[in-house]
Motif scaffolding. Structure first.
Motif, mmCIF file in Angstrom:
data_model
loop_
_atom_site.group_PDB
_atom_site.id
_atom_site.type_symbol
_atom_site.label_atom_id
_atom_site.label_comp_id
_atom_site.label_asym_id
_atom_site.label_seq_id
_atom_site.Cartn_x
_atom_site.Cartn_y
_atom_site.Cartn_z
ATOM 1 N N GLY A 287 -19.091 -0.526 -3.315
ATOM 2 C CA GLY A 287 -18.787 0.517 -4.280
ATOM 3 C C GLY A 287 -17.322 0.885 -4.353
ATOM 4 N N TYR A 288 -16.525 0.341 -3.437
ATOM 5 C CA TYR A 288 -15.091 0.647 -3.423
ATOM 6 C C TYR A 288 -14.302 -0.557 -3.915
ATOM 7 N N PRO A 289 -13.093 -0.286 -4.497
ATOM 8 C CA PRO A 289 -12.347 0.979 -4.483
ATOM 9 C C PRO A 289 -12.896 2.002 -5.478
ATOM 10 N N LYS A 290 -12.555 3.272 -5.198
ATOM 11 C CA LYS A 290 -12.900 4.377 -6.091
ATOM 12 C C LYS A 290 -11.627 5.152 -6.432
ATOM 13 N N PRO A 291 -11.662 5.941 -7.509
ATOM 14 C CA PRO A 291 -10.497 6.774 -7.825
ATOM 15 C C PRO A 291 -10.195 7.745 -6.686
ATOM 16 N N LEU A 292 -8.921 7.924 -6.422
ATOM 17 C CA LEU A 292 -8.492 8.834 -5.360
ATOM 18 C C LEU A 292 -8.986 10.258 -5.634
ATOM 19 N N LYS A 293 -8.989 10.643 -6.896
ATOM 20 C CA LYS A 293 -9.442 11.985 -7.268
ATOM 21 C C LYS A 293 -10.909 12.170 -6.913
ATOM 22 N N GLU A 294 -11.716 11.155 -7.137
ATOM 23 C CA GLU A 294 -13.148 11.238 -6.849
ATOM 24 C C GLU A 294 -13.413 11.291 -5.344
ATOM 25 N N GLU A 295 -12.642 10.550 -4.557
ATOM 26 C CA GLU A 295 -12.898 10.463 -3.118
ATOM 27 C C GLU A 295 -12.271 11.602 -2.329
ATOM 28 N N LEU A 296 -11.034 11.989 -2.665
ATOM 29 C CA LEU A 296 -10.302 12.966 -1.857
ATOM 30 C C LEU A 296 -9.887 14.207 -2.632
ATOM 31 N N GLY A 297 -10.222 14.259 -3.902
ATOM 32 C CA GLY A 297 -9.910 15.453 -4.680
ATOM 33 C C GLY A 297 -8.443 15.624 -4.978
ATOM 34 N N ILE A 298 -7.717 14.542 -5.069
ATOM 35 C CA ILE A 298 -6.281 14.624 -5.311
ATOM 36 C C ILE A 298 -5.872 13.473 -6.216
ATOM 37 N N ASP A 299 -4.927 13.737 -7.089
ATOM 38 C CA ASP A 299 -4.415 12.691 -7.974
ATOM 39 C C ASP A 299 -3.352 11.882 -7.248
ATOM 40 N N GLY A 300 -3.312 10.575 -7.553
ATOM 41 C CA GLY A 300 -2.277 9.732 -6.988
ATOM 42 C C GLY A 300 -1.070 9.679 -7.892
ATOM 43 N N PRO A 301 -0.017 8.995 -7.504
ATOM 44 C CA PRO A 301 0.094 8.322 -6.211
ATOM 45 C C PRO A 301 0.494 9.286 -5.099
ATOM 46 N N VAL A 302 0.451 8.805 -3.858
ATOM 47 C CA VAL A 302 0.853 9.603 -2.699
ATOM 48 C C VAL A 302 1.932 8.848 -1.933
ATOM 49 N N GLY B 48 -1.862 3.269 -5.291
ATOM 50 C CA GLY B 48 -1.837 3.880 -6.613
ATOM 51 C C GLY B 48 -2.826 5.029 -6.696
ATOM 52 N N GLY B 49 -3.688 5.008 -7.707
ATOM 53 C CA GLY B 49 -4.680 6.066 -7.873
ATOM 54 C C GLY B 49 -6.032 5.717 -7.318
ATOM 55 N N GLN B 50 -6.096 4.682 -6.461
ATOM 56 C CA GLN B 50 -7.369 4.248 -5.906
ATOM 57 C C GLN B 50 -7.360 4.294 -4.382
ATOM 58 N N VAL B 51 -8.557 4.381 -3.816
ATOM 59 C CA VAL B 51 -8.706 4.318 -2.366
ATOM 60 C C VAL B 51 -9.763 3.274 -2.016
ATOM 61 N N TYR B 52 -9.424 2.409 -1.066
ATOM 62 C CA TYR B 52 -10.330 1.407 -0.520
ATOM 63 C C TYR B 52 -10.773 1.911 0.849
ATOM 64 N N ILE B 53 -12.063 1.854 1.136
ATOM 65 C CA ILE B 53 -12.560 2.260 2.457
ATOM 66 C C ILE B 53 -13.201 1.054 3.126
ATOM 67 N N VAL C 18 0.848 -1.192 0.000
ATOM 68 C CA VAL C 18 0.000 0.000 0.000
ATOM 69 C C VAL C 18 0.881 1.238 0.000
ATOM 70 N N ASP C 19 0.306 2.368 -0.429
ATOM 71 C CA ASP C 19 1.043 3.627 -0.442
ATOM 72 C C ASP C 19 0.832 4.426 0.838
ATOM 73 N N ALA C 20 -0.399 4.408 1.347
ATOM 74 C CA ALA C 20 -0.729 5.175 2.555
ATOM 75 C C ALA C 20 -2.001 4.617 3.172
ATOM 76 N N VAL C 21 -2.127 4.800 4.487
ATOM 77 C CA VAL C 21 -3.314 4.344 5.210
ATOM 78 C C VAL C 21 -3.623 5.372 6.291
ATOM 79 N N PHE C 22 -4.896 5.715 6.459
ATOM 80 C CA PHE C 22 -5.288 6.543 7.602
ATOM 81 C C PHE C 22 -6.684 6.129 8.050
#
Length: 437
Positions: free
Chosen positions: A331-346, A314-319, A299-303
């Protein structure tokens, strides 16, 4: 007269030879491998009892011997729990468990041993005053000559409980009300020992184990499995946790660290994760897919936010919804841009306690995203004094940013952003991250 005396002796000898064998003799008959001075659990042993102590050490019992931990040779049980032999000609322990946290501090972390119709309570390897006592006095409604026992805290069981096993009968003992519910789990093998480990429940039988649900007894997955592959270190293709060797602390590179709303703390590195809050059960590494089965690879990041855990890859987020076990929200994963308003990766993401702003780090830039806003967008960008970090974490003590085997501490995210001089780095420690010094 001599002939009469000789006849009486012969009759007495025959009567004794036909009598029921003693506890220790039965054990020796059922487990001939224990005629050796030290039994070898890597040859395949049916354990009599398994329990952790108050320090997080796990003890495996067989006959009058035990093993401390997942590696090493056997030693006499009475060498550690000395008073057991003072009250019983120790053949074997029937069952054992460690009492989980209770409102009554006097019984926190006590280890209970069951031998025939008696129960012993130990703390810090010392027998508590007044013990042993009859099982019925300490645990009303629980039979003697048990096969196994295991603790079950509220949240995993309906109430703070202890599960007792005898044959295919299971007794759920409510610690507070001292009431007992008897169940017949005929689908579960007869457990000769039981063990709670990292919120999972294991029934040991022969040299195998079967994982079960503590309320229903339900078994999911492919079982039984060979205990030597998971609960001890053995040669010849066996090994604790699949034989994975612990990393040296100097080789550790964390990718994420987080604590969820239940107080479970995790560190992620490569395709593995480590629980940081379970020192009472030892420190162990597992594949990420074991707890988050939809995640493949690292994974790239977790919070964590509220009762949810966000895993960025990558460019996705799993909740995931956090509970006893994690469940991916529909409904997940979703694009990071759609969920958090930011492009990946982080590179990293963290949330401070009782806040709703997540800090996302990309290279030398830290972005703020308000999780309470709709839609979620980056509301501020700030530089940080590092060209690249591996992971970030925020708790009541402040922010920690991890770079390789070192981390830097800051009092707050703002101080991290405003700082132009790095604080003294600190080393990742074996005590905290289960690595080798």
């Amino acid at each position: 007269m001599a002939a009469l005396f000789l006849s009486l002796c012969v009759c007495l000898a025959l009567a004794l030879s036909n009598a029921a064998p003693a506890h220790h003799d039965v054990m020796m008959k059922d487990a001939p491998e224990l005629h050796d001075a030290k039994p070898d659990r890597c040859k395949g042993i049916e354990f009599d009892a398994i329990t952790p102590d108050e320090k997080g050490n796990t003890f495996f019992f067989k006959g009058d011997h035990l093993w401390k931990g997942f590696s090493g040779s056997a030693e006499l049980s009475s060498s550690i729990f000395k008073e057991l032999d003072d009250y019983h000609d120790l053949g074997h322990v029937d069952a054992a468990f460690r009492m989980h946290q209770q409102d009554d501090a006097s019984v926190h972390d006590h280890v209970y041993f069951f031998l025939d119709d008696k129960v012993f309570s130990f703390y810090n390897y010392t027998l508590e005053k007044g013990y042993p006592v009859e099982i019925q006095k300490e645990f009303p409604g629980i039979p003697s000559h048990l096969d196994a026992a295991v603790e079950c805290p509220k949240g995993e069981c309906m109430t703070d409980s202890v599960l007792f096993f005898k044959g295919n009968e299971t007794y759920t003992y409510d610690i507070k009300t001292e009431t007992v519910k008897k169940k017949m789990w005929t689908h579960l093998p007869n457990c000769t020992s039981a063990f709670r480990w990292l919120e999972h429940y294991y029934c040991f039988h022969g040299h195998n184990f079967t994982r079960f649900h503590p309320i229903s007894g339900e078994v999911t997955g492919t079982y039984p499995k060979d205990a030597r592959r998971y609960f001890m270190k053995c040669d010849g293709g066996f090994g604790h946790g699949g034989g994975a060797r612990r990393l040296r602390c100097s080789d550790v590179k964390l990718h994420a660290v987080t604590t969820d709303d239940k107080g479970k703390s995790y560190a992620f590195h490569d395709e593995m994760y480590l629980r940081l809050d379970t020192h009472r059960d030892g420190s162990h590494h597992f594949n990420i897919s074991k707890s988050w089965k939809e995640i493949s690879g690292g994974v790239d990041a977790v919070f964590s936010y509220g009762d949810k855990m966000y895993i960025i890859q990558g460019g996705q987020v799993y909740i995931y919804k956090s509970a006893v076990h994690y469940t991916l929200i529909e409904g997940y994963p979703k694009p990071l841009k759609e969920e958090l308003g930011i492009d990946g990766p982080v590179d990293a993401a963290f949330l401070c306690p009782n806040q709703h702003t997540v800090f996302i780090i990309q290279g030398q830039k830290m972005c703020e995203v308000d999780l309470a806003a709709t839609p979620r967008v980056v509301k501020k960008e700030m530089p940080i004094p590092f060209p690249k970090i591996d992971a970030g974490f925020c708790d009541a003590d402040g922010v920690k940013v991890f770079i390789g085997p070192e981390y830097y501490s800051y009092a707050s995210p703002m101080i991290l952003a405003m700082s132009r001089i790095r604080p003294q780095p600190q080393k990742i420690s074996p005590e905290k991250f289960a690595c080798e010094d």
